[in-house]
Design a protein around this motif. Structure first.
Motif, PDB file in Angstrom:
ATOM      1  N   VAL A1107       0.811  -1.229   0.000  1.00 64.14           N
ATOM      2  CA  VAL A1107       0.000   0.000   0.000  1.00 64.14           C
ATOM      3  C   VAL A1107       0.839   1.272   0.000  1.00 64.14           C
ATOM      4  CG1 VAL A1107      -1.820   1.308   1.171  1.00 64.14           C
ATOM      5  CG2 VAL A1107      -1.879  -1.188   1.199  1.00 64.14           C
ATOM      6  N   ARG A1108       1.771   1.429   0.929  1.00 64.48           N
ATOM      7  CA  ARG A1108       2.391   2.733   1.168  1.00 64.48           C
ATOM      8  C   ARG A1108       3.262   3.173  -0.001  1.00 64.48           C
ATOM      9  NH1 ARG A1108       1.374   4.544   6.244  1.00 64.48           N
ATOM     10  NH2 ARG A1108       1.505   6.521   5.105  1.00 64.48           N
ATOM     11  N   SER A1109       2.951   4.360  -0.524  1.00 63.57           N
ATOM     12  CA  SER A1109       3.712   4.969  -1.604  1.00 63.57           C
ATOM     13  C   SER A1109       3.385   6.452  -1.595  1.00 63.57           C
ATOM     14  CB  SER A1109       3.346   4.325  -2.954  1.00 63.57           C
ATOM     15  OG  SER A1109       4.057   4.926  -4.010  1.00 63.57           O
ATOM     16  N   ASN A1110       4.309   7.274  -1.076  1.00 61.27           N
ATOM     17  CA  ASN A1110       4.040   8.700  -0.934  1.00 61.27           C
ATOM     18  C   ASN A1110       5.339   9.466  -0.976  1.00 61.27           C
ATOM     19  OD1 ASN A1110       5.046   8.887   2.014  1.00 61.27           O
ATOM     20  ND2 ASN A1110       3.487   7.281   2.116  1.00 61.27           N
ATOM     21  N   ASN A1111       5.224  10.788  -1.125  1.00 62.88           N
ATOM     22  CA  ASN A1111       6.393  11.663  -1.167  1.00 62.88           C
ATOM     23  C   ASN A1111       6.836  12.108   0.216  1.00 62.88           C
ATOM     24  OD1 ASN A1111       6.444  11.594  -4.001  1.00 62.88           O
ATOM     25  ND2 ASN A1111       4.924  13.257  -4.126  1.00 62.88           N
ATOM     26  N   ALA A1112       6.015  11.823   1.235  1.00 59.41           N
ATOM     27  CA  ALA A1112       6.354  12.252   2.595  1.00 59.41           C
ATOM     28  C   ALA A1112       7.293  11.285   3.291  1.00 59.41           C
ATOM     29  CB  ALA A1112       5.076  12.420   3.419  1.00 59.41           C
ATOM     30  N   GLY A1113       7.565  10.147   2.677  1.00 57.10           N
ATOM     31  CA  GLY A1113       8.470   9.184   3.288  1.00 57.10           C
ATOM     32  C   GLY A1113       7.865   8.422   4.440  1.00 57.10           C
ATOM     33  N   MET A1114       6.551   8.251   4.474  1.00 57.28           N
ATOM     34  CA  MET A1114       5.868   7.553   5.548  1.00 57.28           C
ATOM     35  C   MET A1114       5.584   6.116   5.109  1.00 57.28           C
ATOM     36  SD  MET A1114       5.731   9.988   7.716  1.00 57.28           S
ATOM     37  CE  MET A1114       4.653   9.292   8.965  1.00 57.28           C
ATOM     38  N   ILE A1115       5.973   5.145   5.968  1.00 54.16           N
ATOM     39  CA  ILE A1115       5.719   3.739   5.628  1.00 54.16           C
ATOM     40  C   ILE A1115       4.858   3.039   6.678  1.00 54.16           C
ATOM     41  CG2 ILE A1115       7.835   3.565   4.284  1.00 54.16           C
ATOM     42  CD1 ILE A1115       9.096   2.077   6.623  1.00 54.16           C
ATOM     43  N   GLY A1116       4.518   3.715   7.773  1.00 56.94           N
ATOM     44  CA  GLY A1116       3.540   3.198   8.716  1.00 56.94           C
ATOM     45  C   GLY A1116       3.853   1.817   9.256  1.00 56.94           C
ATOM     46  N   PHE A1117       2.869   0.900   9.117  1.00 57.31           N
ATOM     47  CA  PHE A1117       2.999  -0.454   9.658  1.00 57.31           C
ATOM     48  C   PHE A1117       4.177  -1.215   9.044  1.00 57.31           C
ATOM     49  CE2 PHE A1117      -1.796  -0.216  10.386  1.00 57.31           C
ATOM     50  CZ  PHE A1117      -1.614   0.138  11.712  1.00 57.31           C
ATOM     51  N   LEU A1118       4.642  -0.795   7.872  1.00 54.31           N
ATOM     52  CA  LEU A1118       5.727  -1.527   7.214  1.00 54.31           C
ATOM     53  C   LEU A1118       7.052  -1.377   7.953  1.00 54.31           C
ATOM     54  CD1 LEU A1118       4.953  -0.684   3.479  1.00 54.31           C
ATOM     55  CD2 LEU A1118       4.080  -2.536   4.882  1.00 54.31           C
ATOM     56  N   SER A1119       7.109  -0.485   8.919  1.00 48.92           N
ATOM     57  CA  SER A1119       8.329  -0.336   9.705  1.00 48.92           C
ATOM     58  C   SER A1119       8.373  -1.290  10.891  1.00 48.92           C
ATOM     59  CB  SER A1119       8.431   1.107  10.221  1.00 48.92           C
ATOM     60  OG  SER A1119       7.342   1.407  11.083  1.00 48.92           O
ATOM     61  N   ILE A1120       7.272  -2.010  11.149  1.00 52.33           N
ATOM     62  CA  ILE A1120       7.203  -2.926  12.284  1.00 52.33           C
ATOM     63  C   ILE A1120       7.693  -4.300  11.836  1.00 52.33           C
ATOM     64  CG2 ILE A1120       5.698  -3.955  14.022  1.00 52.33           C
ATOM     65  CD1 ILE A1120       3.828  -1.568  13.671  1.00 52.33           C
ATOM     66  N   ALA A1121       8.821  -4.726  12.377  1.00 52.58           N
ATOM     67  CA  ALA A1121       9.452  -5.967  11.926  1.00 52.58           C
ATOM     68  C   ALA A1121       8.563  -7.178  12.170  1.00 52.58           C
ATOM     69  CB  ALA A1121      10.800  -6.148  12.626  1.00 52.58           C
ATOM     70  N   ASN A1122       7.805  -7.180  13.255  1.00 47.55           N
ATOM     71  CA  ASN A1122       6.952  -8.331  13.560  1.00 47.55           C
ATOM     72  C   ASN A1122       5.904  -8.546  12.479  1.00 47.55           C
ATOM     73  OD1 ASN A1122       7.845  -6.881  16.206  1.00 47.55           O
ATOM     74  ND2 ASN A1122       7.497  -9.000  16.806  1.00 47.55           N
ATOM     75  N   ARG A1123       5.282  -7.453  12.041  1.00 47.16           N
ATOM     76  CA  ARG A1123       4.262  -7.571  10.993  1.00 47.16           C
ATOM     77  C   ARG A1123       4.899  -7.964   9.661  1.00 47.16           C
ATOM     78  NH1 ARG A1123       1.100  -3.470  13.873  1.00 47.16           N
ATOM     79  NH2 ARG A1123      -1.042  -4.228  14.069  1.00 47.16           N
ATOM     80  N   VAL A1124       6.060  -7.418   9.394  1.00 50.29           N
ATOM     81  CA  VAL A1124       6.762  -7.778   8.155  1.00 50.29           C
ATOM     82  C   VAL A1124       7.089  -9.266   8.148  1.00 50.29           C
ATOM     83  CG1 VAL A1124       8.858  -7.396   6.804  1.00 50.29           C
ATOM     84  CG2 VAL A1124       7.676  -5.455   7.863  1.00 50.29           C
ATOM     85  N   CYS A1125       7.520  -9.772   9.283  1.00 44.18           N
ATOM     86  CA  CYS A1125       7.862 -11.191   9.389  1.00 44.18           C
ATOM     87  C   CYS A1125       6.660 -12.069   9.068  1.00 44.18           C
ATOM     88  CB  CYS A1125       8.391 -11.493  10.789  1.00 44.18           C
ATOM     89  SG  CYS A1125       8.795 -13.224  11.073  1.00 44.18           S
ATOM     90  N   VAL A1126       5.512 -11.740   9.632  1.00 40.46           N
ATOM     91  CA  VAL A1126       4.313 -12.540   9.381  1.00 40.46           C
ATOM     92  C   VAL A1126       3.905 -12.455   7.919  1.00 40.46           C
ATOM     93  CG1 VAL A1126       1.858 -12.794   9.948  1.00 40.46           C
ATOM     94  CG2 VAL A1126       3.507 -12.305  11.755  1.00 40.46           C
ATOM     95  N   SER A1127       3.916 -11.258   7.349  1.00 36.57           N
ATOM     96  CA  SER A1127       3.441 -11.082   5.978  1.00 36.57           C
ATOM     97  C   SER A1127       4.316 -11.800   4.959  1.00 36.57           C
ATOM     98  CB  SER A1127       3.368  -9.589   5.646  1.00 36.57           C
ATOM     99  OG  SER A1127       4.657  -8.995   5.717  1.00 36.57           O
ATOM    100  N   LEU A1128       5.617 -11.956   5.225  1.00 39.89           N
ATOM    101  CA  LEU A1128       6.530 -12.559   4.252  1.00 39.89           C
ATOM    102  C   LEU A1128       6.702 -14.062   4.436  1.00 39.89           C
ATOM    103  CD1 LEU A1128       9.393  -9.877   4.186  1.00 39.89           C
ATOM    104  CD2 LEU A1128       7.443 -10.103   2.640  1.00 39.89           C
TER     105      LEU A1128
END
Length: 1290
Positions: A1107-1128
């Motif tokens: 989802v995240r794609s912006n010019n403000a450099g905000m990645i939100g939940f994608l910065s949380i390693a635990n969620r990234v681990c589950v999603s991948l």
């Protein structure tokens, strides 16, 4: 001991800043550090010392820096620091000149029994805060035991706590004051501190959402509405739509008192705001166990707290088509203005507004807080590990004499096989023929031999398999004397799966809780097993006692509503009137009774043809009349008998008309006669019919759901299975599932008369009950003092309205008329004032009586539950395994204590809050097994600040691992293809995650060039104003198109899952999938899930939308390693990621390493174009945009198919993936008919049949026959069956 240097001096918090005499010059203090308690003892050199703190000082205190430098070198426990304003190398400064002139005095804490110096200030050093240790106040760790579990109304009304702003650069301090911090590293000082910390964190996590809900409602409640109230202003609609801090319910009224299985309940009716449309079966609104707040003054001063007990799949419908009803339990009432039981003497009824917080499910907190509050410090199981972080791991006490274990749960064929599987407890277990790898065998040994065992299982490593295997080993090696092994899981689904594995080994399994979705476990549910046992002795007696109490409550309510007037006996009891006034009132009643009797007799006699009765007669007997007349309407009805029913029904019991029994006429209430001019009857709605209100209701109903989006907000929805799981956890047994069938009695305007006396007098169904109109006053009488009989020409008397009201007020003063003994002379207004005063006193007494009965009712219910718990414990002790969810574990803590288990296994322990696990522990526990993975999802909390700044979301599992508690980690994954596993290599690097040989055999994804690919793009995201969530239309369309393509490759919808971290994107993807539906492919069946909801699940193909794609450099939940681990780590065969790789690399080190690995591999698994591979031609088609999928709309490539069909032609279609049985060849058929030799003239897909080539045949009669070749051939085979049509008939 270790600590980190503080970059800024924090101001003192909560200390007394009383004015003291200013002291000029240097200040000297003595500071003693006690490393046993982490406390600094500061002693002044003089009786009173002034400490000045410079709030603008950037550097940290030098003494703190020197103390840190010397912490790494040994020195005595108590070190004396002689500090002054000019420190030397051996001295450090603890006092700073305040440029602002502000002088801060710290009141000393006197502890003569602990410290020798009488004036010492004690600071406690908190080393758990990273980068900057701070001083915190001393806290009474036993104070939480006096706090209520249900939040206090005053706490809710004061609003959420404000995060203070620090004094140095105006930066906001991210921690909430006066709320403790979970000790992630290091031990707690005491068990009291441990229990206090988790109680306060859990209570605040429940309280703060309620505070925000009230605060948010107050901000929007004063917005103006238009005059009709049919619509709101634009700014109000926007405010309400954007506010996510509360859910609103309007026009809330009391409807009934319900006698539930556990307590008495209120049934309330409510209406949804006109702009709100709810899909109840999937809605999070008013879930059973949720807390709601009611107020009738928009939460200015009135607040009542309740919890929802019954909502069902959809709330009960009320009296109108847009009114709903639910059952609630009143948790905390407003003592000054209690909720009460309606106003029996009036048609008016209080109307409330009701709100609920969108986060913070109260039922999950209630039982946890209760157990923590009642746990004594010396009764906490395994306190040395939980509190002191002891690493002295031992054998479980029950197994201290066990030397050998048989680790093969299968039944041995002979004694020799059994000897082969025996292993010694205190040596490393060798790999046996168990199907386990060496890390799983190490984990098994840890489970069996450690009294507190921690097993970390990364994705796909088989932690559930190891957990169930370990339980089987315990069951095989220990007999019934071990007691039941308690198994706790996070969800009902996980619990069912876990218990099914155990059920294969031992059928003695009990599942505690409501219904299970597993067919195999339905007969093992405690409620079902309980049916087969004998009834609990004495239980029926308590049930009967409770029924008697409910009957008394019902009788009081009936009296309240059907007798709105106080009685003469009550006035005599409370001494409201003097004896002469009581006699006067009694005579009023007697006259009213005689008049009613005479009137009734006269009308009855006239109806019977007997003429009128003598008006002066005192005879009350009526002879020969079978008709009773209602004095309110005058309509005749059959006279009911004394037993109910009419006379005709009674004749069957007493056929002799000469022995007719006398009807029992209820005595006349003198007070009712006294107030008869103000007594009215109300209809079923409790008020006269109002056309304007009805038209308004029709308008609201017509506009409902049309003024706004038809779809409910995604944040308001919940999966039906998850909703059922929450509901089932709330229900105690199947009896509670029918809570809407519990007996009840209506109150308020919904009350329906119960007694026979009223039904005999009632002649119209619209007249349901009597009420007193306290607003009614008698018409003003003729004033003779203002009339001149002889002056005919006198002008009309003028009478000012203000003078009239003033005269009325003076005339109707109650105290003035109380001096008059003849109450019949009192004006109506005075009578109503007096009666209202008496009625309120009576209703207050009746309300107190009902409340005391309700208390007794709930005491009986508690006694019933205690008896059932003891009986259930006997049943559970006969089982070998007892399973329940983490929420149920705290709820049934008393049952667990009665079971006295020695072994407890917690599955997905890293996903549970520490308080969930602690409240499940029992005093009998000797062996705790925690299975989970702290690198995956953390526990969920309601307040983000408490999770991130107070570390509430750190589980017990993670805390013990971070404190170097011995644990075992599984390292061989058996789920993913090797290239997919590389995605989580940056997370699991020490030791690295390895592939089991079986995963190499997993197939590649059909129709794709690679089984792993990151499709990068720069298409911008969208912000969803309604839910404050995020979405990305480009990714949603690409995910839908890719799903359609994969379905064409032969995959079923169950093989594909699309996951995302944002609820808004989930909705967008579902809409995109609906647009892609085709007759042969139903894309709407593809599962779309959140990352959090997909924990513990897996599928063949995963499509991940970042989802995240912006010019403000905000990645939100994608910065949380635990969620990234589950999603991948959810995919088995194929993983396809859609996102902005450039943005992720810039803002996250973790993603930078993931993308680096994808780039550096020879396969090149990242790019801006995704390669689709044709299975037939091995040709690649690259797609970058959703429109590019039109080139492969048949699931193949851009080339013609070219496959030779059974007919010999090449397939004329564009490359496709479906079978050619469905292809209809349109080319001419190549077949040749025999023996004519003609070619078939049909198209290839058609059945050839007979030859259609025209032929001419000369018949014996000389005529020629022109017909198809096939028909002529058939004619020649049987010439006698056909005759020439041209020849004349014979």
């Amino acid at each position: 001991m270790s600590s980190r240097k503080s970059s800024r001096q924090r101001p003192p918090r909560g200390w007394d800043h009383s004015p003291r005499p200013q002291i000029d010059g240097p200040i000297t203090v003595n500071a003693n550090i006690n490393f046993d308690t982490n406390e600094y003892q500061v002693s002044p050199a003089q009786p009173q010392v002034e400490y000045g703190y410079n709030q603008n000082q950037d550097c940290s205190m030098r003494w703190a820096a020197e103390a840190q430098a010397s912490w790494n070198t040994p020195f005595s426990t108590n070190t004396n620091f002689n500090t002054s304003s000019q420190p030397s190398s051996s001295q450090s400064s603890s006092a700073f000149n305040n440029s602002s002139g502000f002088q801060a005095w710290v009141e000393p804490t006197r502890s003569p029994e602990r410290f020798s110096h009488p004036d010492q200030v004690v600071f406690k050093l908190n080393t758990e805060i990273p980068d900057r240790p701070i001083f915190v106040e001393k806290v009474d760790f036993a104070s939480y035991r006096s706090k209520p579990i249900v939040p206090d109304p005053a706490e809710i009304m004061q609003g959420p706590p404000q995060v203070p702003v620090s004094n140095d650069r105006g930066r906001r301090d991210e921690r909430i004051p006066h709320i403790p911090v979970n000790h992630v590293r290091g031990p707690y000082e005491s068990t009291d501190e441990y229990l206090y910390t988790h109680f306060e964190l859990m209570r605040q996590d429940c309280l703060i959402p309620l505070q925000k809900a009230v605060q948010s409602y107050r901000l929007t409640a004063d917005k103006p509405k238009d005059k009709l109230g049919l619509a709101m202003s634009d700014d109000q609609v926007e405010t309400v739509a954007l506010s996510r801090d509360y859910r609103l319910y309007e026009h809330v009224r009391l409807n009934a008192i319900v006698f539930g299985s556990r307590q008495t309940l209120y049934r309330i009716s409510f209406r949804l705001p006109y702009y709100c449309r709810v899909k109840w079966p999937q809605s999070k609104r008013l879930m059973e166990g949720s807390m709601v707040l009611l107020s009738k003054d928009n939460f200015v001063s009135d607040i009542k707290i309740a919890t929802v007990v019954n909502r069902g799949d959809e709330p009960m419908r009320g009296s109108s088509r847009f009114e709903y009803m639910i059952n609630v339990k009143l948790e905390c009432d407003n003592e000054r203005d209690p909720l009460g039981f309606g106003d029996p003497s009036s048609a008016d009824q209080d109307t409330y507004v009701m709100i609920e917080a969108p986060t913070g499910y109260f039922e999950a907190y209630r039982h946890i807080l209760s157990v923590l509050k009642n746990t004594q410090a010396d009764e906490l199981p395994l306190a040395s590990y939980l509190v002191d972080i002891s690493q002295d791991i031992r054998l479980p006490y029950y197994a201290s004499r066990k030397q050998f274990y048989d680790i093969d749960p299968r039944k041995p064929t002979n004694s020799r096989d059994q000897q082969k599987n025996l292993v010694k407890a205190d040596v490393e277990w060798p790999e046996k023929n168990t199907g386990m790898d060496r890390t799983q065998m190490d984990a098994l040994q840890t489970m069996i031999t450690n009294n507190i065992a921690i097993i970390q299982g990364p994705p796909g490593t088989g932690k559930t398999f190891v957990g169930t295997y370990g339980m089987k080993v315990l069951l095989k090696n220990f007999d019934q004397g071990l007691g039941p092994i308690v198994c706790i899981c996070q969800t009902n689904h996980a619990l069912d799966q876990f218990l099914e594995h155990v059920l294969d080994f031992d059928p003695r399994v009990i599942r505690i809780g409501a219904r299970s979705r597993s067919e195999r476990l339905k007969d093992h549910i405690l409620f079902e097993v309980r049916k087969e046992r004998e009834a609990v002795r004495g239980l029926g007696r308590v049930y009967r006692k409770r029924d008697e109490i409910s009957k008394k409550i019902r009788e009081i309510i009936v009296t309240m509503y059907e007798e709105p007037c106080v009685t003469l006996d009550y006035l005599r009891k409370i001494k409201a009137l003097r004896p002469r006034q009581l006699e006067s009132l009694k005579r009023v009643g007697e006259r009213g009774a005689r008049n009613d009797a005479l009137s009734t007799a006269a009308v009855a006699a006239a109806s019977a043809g007997g003429g009128g009765a003598d008006e002066d007669s005192d005879d009350d007997w009526v002879i020969g009349s079978d008709i009773t007349i209602s004095k309110t309407r005058g309509a005749p009805t059959p006279a009911p008998s004394a037993w109910g029913g009419n006379r005709n029904q009674n004749q069957n019991q007493n056929p002799n008309p000469n022995h007719r029994e006398e009807e029992k006429v209820p005595p006349v209430n003198p007070v009712e006669v006294w107030l008869k001019d103000a007594i009215e009857f109300v209809n079923e709605s409790g008020a006269p019919f109002n056309l304007d209100d009805d038209e308004k209701a029709d308008f609201l109903e017509q506009q409902k759901g049309l003024l706004f989006d038809e779809d409910e907000d995604e944040d308001e929805l919940i999966e039906e299975e998850e909703l059922q799981e929450i509901t089932q956890n709330f229900k105690e047994d199947l009896q509670d599932l029918k809570a809407d069938k519990s007996p009840y009695i209506n109150i308020g305007v919904a009350y329906r008369n119960q007694s026979e006396s009223f039904s005999r007098r009632q002649t119209n169904r619209d007249e349901t009950r009597k009420v007193i109109n306290y607003k009614k006053t008698a018409a003003r009488g003729f004033d003779s003092s203002r009339f001149n009989f002889f002056d005919d020409s006198a002008a009309p008397l003028s009478y000012d309205e203000d003078d009239k009201e003033q005269d009325d007020e003076q005339h109707n003063v109650l105290e003035r008329w109380m001096k008059d003994d003849d109450v019949s002379m009192w004006p109506l207004a005075v009578r109503l004032k007096a009666h209202k005063k008496w009625a309120q006193q009576l209703q207050q007494e009746q309300g107190q009586t009902i409340r005391s009965l309700i208390v007794r009712y709930e005491e009986c219910s508690k006694e019933i539950r205690k008896m059932q718990v003891k009986n259930d414990a006997l049943i559970c002790r006969e089982a070998r395994v007892v399973g329940l969810t983490s929420t149920a574990a705290a709820k049934y803590h008393d049952l667990l204590e009665e079971m006295k288990p020695k072994v407890m296994v917690v599955e997905e322990a890293a996903e549970m809050l520490e308080a969930h696990i602690v409240t499940a522990l029992t005093q009998s526990l000797q062996h705790l097994i925690l299975i989970g993975d702290h690198e995956q999802l953390r526990p969920s909390t309601a307040v983000h600040t408490l999770a991130k700044q107070h570390f509430l979301d750190v589980s017990l599992f993670e805390r013990l691992v971070k404190n170097d508690m011995p644990y075992s980690r599984l390292s061989f994954q058996r789920r993913m293809r090797p290239e997919i596993r590389t995605l989580i290599d940056p997370i699991y690097f020490d030791p690295p995650l390895q592939d089991h040989p079986d995963v190499v055999k997993l197939p590649m994804v059909r129709g794709m060039d690679k089984s792993l690919f990151f499709l990068s793009h720069t298409e911008p995201e969208s912000h969803m104003e309604e839910t404050a969530s995020k979405s990305n239309e480009h990714e949603a369309e690409m995910a839908a198109k890719l799903s359609t393509y994969l379905l064409m490759q032969g995959y079923s919808p169950a093989d594909i899952t699309i996951i995302t971290m944002y609820s808004g994107q989930r909705t967008t993807i579902k809409k995109a999938l609906k647009k892609e539906r085709k007759p042969e492919v139903d894309t709407s069946l593809v599962q779309v899930s959140s990352v959090d909801g997909y924990q513990g699940e897996e599928n063949k193909i995963i499509i991940l939308s970042l989802v995240r794609s912006n010019n403000a450099g905000m990645i939100g939940f994608l910065s949380i390693a635990n969620r990234v681990c589950v999603s991948l780590s959810r995919a088995k065969h194929g993983m396809y990621i859609l996102g902005n790789a450039k943005l992720l690399c810039e803002k996250s080190d973790l993603w930078n390493e993931i993308v680096y690995n994808l780039e550096e591999k020879k396969a090149g698994n990242i790019g801006v174009r995704l390669a689709l591979k044709c299975l037939r031609h091995n040709e690649l088609t690259e797609v970058q945009w959703p429109v590019d999928f039109s080139d492969v709309e048949e699931g193949g490539c851009t080339r013609p198919c070219g496959t030779v069909l059974d007919c010999g032609h090449q397939c004329p279609l564009k490359c496709h993936v479906y079978e050619h049985d469905l292809v209809r060849c349109q080319l001419p058929c190549r077949k040749v008919f025999q023996p004519c030799g003609h070619a078939c003239t049909r198209r290839c897909f058609e059945v050839c049949g007979s030859c259609l080539t025209p032929r001419v045949l000369r018949l014996p009669c000389g005529h020629e026959l022109k017909e198809e070749c096939g028909k002529i051939k058939k004619l020649l085979e049987d010439p006698t069956s056909w005759r020439c049509k041209s020849c004349p008939k014979k």
